[in-house]
Design a protein around this motif. Structure first.
Motif, short mmCIF file in Angstrom:
data_model
loop_
_atom_site.label_atom_id
_atom_site.label_comp_id
_atom_site.label_asym_id
_atom_site.label_seq_id
_atom_site.Cartn_x
_atom_site.Cartn_y
_atom_site.Cartn_z
N ILE A 139 0.85 -1.19 0.00
CA ILE A 139 0.00 0.00 0.00
C ILE A 139 0.88 1.24 0.00
O ILE A 139 1.73 1.41 0.86
N GLU A 140 0.66 2.09 -0.99
CA GLU A 140 1.46 3.30 -1.14
C GLU A 140 0.67 4.51 -0.67
O GLU A 140 -0.50 4.70 -1.04
N LEU A 141 1.31 5.32 0.16
CA LEU A 141 0.73 6.57 0.64
C LEU A 141 -0.61 6.37 1.36
O LEU A 141 -1.47 7.25 1.37
N ASP A 142 -0.78 5.18 1.94
CA ASP A 142 -2.01 4.85 2.68
C ASP A 142 -3.25 4.89 1.80
O ASP A 142 -4.37 4.96 2.30
N GLN A 143 -3.08 4.82 0.46
CA GLN A 143 -4.27 5.00 -0.39
C GLN A 143 -4.28 4.16 -1.65
O GLN A 143 -5.34 4.03 -2.27
N HIS A 144 -3.17 3.58 -2.07
CA HIS A 144 -3.14 2.91 -3.37
C HIS A 144 -2.55 1.52 -3.23
O HIS A 144 -1.57 1.30 -2.53
N CYS A 145 -3.19 0.55 -3.92
CA CYS A 145 -2.75 -0.84 -3.84
C CYS A 145 -2.97 -1.51 -5.19
O CYS A 145 -4.01 -1.31 -5.83
N MET A 146 -1.99 -2.32 -5.59
CA MET A 146 -2.10 -3.03 -6.87
C MET A 146 -1.91 -4.53 -6.72
O MET A 146 -1.59 -5.21 -7.69
N SER A 147 -2.12 -5.07 -5.54
CA SER A 147 -2.05 -6.52 -5.43
C SER A 147 -3.22 -7.13 -6.19
O SER A 147 -4.31 -6.54 -6.25
N VAL A 148 -3.02 -8.28 -6.77
CA VAL A 148 -4.08 -8.92 -7.56
C VAL A 148 -5.29 -9.23 -6.69
O VAL A 148 -6.44 -9.03 -7.11
N ALA A 149 -5.05 -9.68 -5.47
CA ALA A 149 -6.17 -10.01 -4.58
C ALA A 149 -7.00 -8.77 -4.25
O ALA A 149 -8.24 -8.82 -4.20
N PHE A 150 -6.32 -7.65 -4.02
CA PHE A 150 -7.04 -6.41 -3.73
C PHE A 150 -7.86 -5.96 -4.93
O PHE A 150 -9.03 -5.56 -4.79
N LEU A 151 -7.29 -6.04 -6.13
CA LEU A 151 -8.00 -5.64 -7.33
C LEU A 151 -9.21 -6.54 -7.60
O LEU A 151 -10.26 -6.07 -8.05
N LYS A 152 -9.05 -7.82 -7.32
CA LYS A 152 -10.17 -8.74 -7.49
C LYS A 152 -11.31 -8.38 -6.55
O LYS A 152 -12.49 -8.35 -6.95
#
Length: 374
Positions: A139-152
């Protein structure tokens, strides 16, 4: 069907046969040249929840707009939920069919929820970490995430919010946010994992296609820490899905003050040439959707010069600078659609009045770039 079809989008457009230059084809679908957006800046402000987009969205569809754009984080999921309420009612009444509309959402930013949680970190702990959707490091800057599980998980939340079974376009939202943390090599490796997952979700019928939505990432020079190579994204998609991959769209800002998509040749291709993002998109067969067509109304701090009005509307049929700005974006060669946001049905109706006149000719349009206009 769970998503837009060529036959249905063509049928929708035929209802508005009186419109001029208002629909554009890509990937078999017909897109309205204006799209309805649902972004509102500074979502933590309470005033962003004293209105809703529902009446404005109904007016947009009634007026011939069939492209609806949102993101799970817009107004802490409220924008998606309002769209869902409207669509459910319209589909039930038969006023419009799901197959006639092109629905887009985005994943990447942590959505939180409304009412705003007392402690957002507790929300993240309960909804992300405890569900093993991502690690703290992802998690970047407490606001952005690009993990596949998170996107799913984000995709599934979006489908639930919107009351639909599938999206027409699912955008990876501002992935450049992660570039500095990951570095270029690890960044593109993560993109490969994401695109692989996206292809799976296409096969599962949860989306028809996917894309990447950015702010400045396609405009920066190659050496910039947030520069993204459009051709590199395409090559990754082709590596995963072959010629039948479903990476079909990009979204980037374009307006009368920020014309970088058509004027900044910052994208280097394998032939050694430098091209603008729109040129590269066309070479690769990608559709381009323009965001921030009104630049969150910052375009109108002073009136447009008369020369701008004459070139955009020589017959003086338009009566506002907002209409002129949308006429500029709508007339851009290479953009499928220009997004605008409004919660006023009256303003939506006024904006779509530009469909009653022709798009600006190439000769006049090119002159606009020579006018120091506002």
């Amino acid at each position: 069907m769970s998503y837009a079809t060529p036959e249905a989008t063509h049928r929708f457009a035929k209802r508005f046969a009186q419109y001029k230059d208002f629909y554009m084809a890509h990937d078999g679908l017909l897109f309205s040249k204006l799209g309805f957006g649902t972004f509102k800046k500074e979502p933590y402000k309470e005033e962003n929840y004293t209105f809703d987009y529902k009446s404005a969205l109904k007016e947009a569809i009634k007026s011939g707009i069939n492209l609806i754009d949102t993101a799970i984080n817009y107004r802490y999921q409220q924008s998606e939920k309002e769209i869902g309420e409207v669509l459910e009612a319209l589909f039930a009444s038969g006023e419009v069919n799901r197959e006639e509309l092109i629905l887009c959402s985005k994943g990447g930013f942590i959505p939180l929820c409304f009412p705003f949680p007392k402690n957002p970190y507790t929300w993240i702990e309960e909804n992300i970490f405890q569900k093993a959707l991502a690690s703290k490091e992802e998690i970047e800057l407490d606001q952005h995430c690009m993990s596949v599980a998170f996107l799913k998980d984000s995709l599934h939340r979006s489908l639930e919010n919107l009351h639909v079974k599938a999206l027409d376009i699912y955008f990876l939202h501002n992935p450049e946010t992660q570039l500095l943390r990951l570095g270029k090599e690890a960044f593109y490796t993560q993109i490969e994992a994401i695109f692989e997952a996206f292809e799976v979700w296409v096969a599962e019928g949860k989306m028809a296609s996917y894309g990447v939505a950015v702010w400045n990432a396609f405009f920066y020079d190659e050496g910039h820490s947030e520069h993204i190579s459009l051709e590199k994204l395409y090559e990754i998609a082709k590596k995963i899905g072959g010629d039948g991959h479903h990476f079909r769209y990009i979204q980037l800002p374009f307006n009368i003050a920020k014309t970088h998509a058509n004027t900044f040749a910052t994208q280097k291709m394998s032939d050694g040439g430098l091209y603008t993002p729109v040129q590269v998109a066309h070479k690769l067969g990608l559709g381009v959707i323009g965001s921030a067509s009104l630049l969150q109304m910052h375009l109108f701090k002073k009136p447009f010069k008369p020369e701008i009005g004459y070139l955009l509307d020589s017959n003086m049929q338009l009566h506002s600078d907002v209409q002129l700005a949308l006429q500029f974006a709508r007339s851009t060669r290479g953009l499928l659609s220009a997004l605008f946001s409004s919660h006023s049905p009256l303003h939506v109706k006024e904006n779509v009045e530009i469909a009653q006149i022709n798009a600006v000719s190439m000769v006049k349009y090119n002159l606009l770039y020579k006018v120091d206009g506002r």
